[in-house]
Scaffold this motif. Sequence first.
Motif, PDB file in Angstrom:
ATOM      1  N   GLU A  60       1.008  -1.173  -0.039  1.00  0.00           N
ATOM      2  CA  GLU A  60      -0.043   0.304  -0.141  1.00  0.00           C
ATOM      3  C   GLU A  60       0.993   1.496  -0.061  1.00  0.00           C
ATOM      4  O   GLU A  60       1.772   1.325   0.782  1.00  0.00           O
ATOM      5  CB  GLU A  60      -0.927  -0.040   1.137  1.00  0.00           C
ATOM      6  N   ASN A  63      -4.158   4.831  -1.482  1.00  0.00           N
ATOM      7  CA  ASN A  63      -5.265   4.290  -1.771  1.00  0.00           C
ATOM      8  C   ASN A  63      -6.511   5.031  -2.444  1.00  0.00           C
ATOM      9  O   ASN A  63      -6.071   6.396  -2.677  1.00  0.00           O
ATOM     10  CB  ASN A  63      -6.062   3.698  -0.483  1.00  0.00           C
ATOM     11  N   TRP A 100      -4.024  -8.519  -8.658  1.00  0.00           N
ATOM     12  CA  TRP A 100      -4.583  -7.960  -7.778  1.00  0.00           C
ATOM     13  C   TRP A 100      -5.024  -6.465  -8.277  1.00  0.00           C
ATOM     14  O   TRP A 100      -6.346  -6.219  -8.038  1.00  0.00           O
ATOM     15  CB  TRP A 100      -3.851  -7.665  -6.520  1.00  0.00           C
ATOM     16  N   LYS A 103      -8.387  -6.695 -10.295  1.00  0.00           N
ATOM     17  CA  LYS A 103      -9.370  -6.955  -9.596  1.00  0.00           C
ATOM     18  C   LYS A 103      -9.792  -5.558  -8.723  1.00  0.00           C
ATOM     19  O   LYS A 103     -10.881  -5.308  -8.687  1.00  0.00           O
ATOM     20  CB  LYS A 103      -9.303  -8.037  -8.601  1.00  0.00           C
ATOM     21  N   SER A 104      -8.929  -5.109  -8.034  1.00  0.00           N
ATOM     22  CA  SER A 104      -9.099  -3.937  -7.222  1.00  0.00           C
ATOM     23  C   SER A 104      -9.654  -2.599  -7.951  1.00  0.00           C
ATOM     24  O   SER A 104     -10.490  -2.014  -7.519  1.00  0.00           O
ATOM     25  CB  SER A 104      -7.747  -3.448  -6.768  1.00  0.00           C
ATOM     26  N   SER A 107     -13.258  -2.984  -8.640  1.00  0.00           N
ATOM     27  CA  SER A 107     -14.168  -3.412  -7.212  1.00  0.00           C
ATOM     28  C   SER A 107     -15.218  -2.407  -7.129  1.00  0.00           C
ATOM     29  O   SER A 107     -16.235  -2.591  -6.344  1.00  0.00           O
ATOM     30  CB  SER A 107     -13.168  -3.382  -6.027  1.00  0.00           C
TER      31      SER A 107
END
Length: 191
Positions: A60, A63, A100, A103-104, A107
């Motif tokens: 991370e 975000n 990832w 997919k993220s 979302s």
Amino acid sequence: PKRILFALDTSASMARGNGFDARLDRMVQSVILVIEAMKGYEGKFDYSFVGHSGSGAPLEILNFGNKPPKKETVEDIVDKLYSLSVSASQGDNTLLATEWAIKSVTSEEADDYFVIVVSDANLGRYNVSPAEFGEKLTIDDRVNGFAVFIAEPGATEWLQRHIPHGRGIACMKPSALPNIFKDILSSSLDR
């Protein structure tokens, strides 16, 4: 808004190679430029930065929904990018980060989806084939996935030739990275 996820190479080789070609410095500068360019466009773009290295993925950094970052936050991002690379374990998680990221980014509902994976193209060393990487990058038709390969000329050309057309971008000079990001993102404005 358009959702954009940057999966940035924060591997140990980025830190090691920085003294030769400033690859890590240029990537960090590019991140700052993206943050600055997005100010005032929060309604049109939502973006995120994650790292990937031998230490894992995603790592991370920033975000979605945390914009515009304050000056202190940008300084924290810069510090984090350097510290992740300097302290990274040997190995590669580019495929995991790409999977990832795809997919993220999808979302949440958006007008358009972009994933930009930055790698120093050391993938062959870890038995990652271009076909396998291209498959991960294009697994979801809703996502405009791009791989930007920096620094390793032989590996970069090999990967670029085998990634689906237009999805693999070679960046032989890290100083060109900001313009590559700009070109990818500018293309989204034309749609």
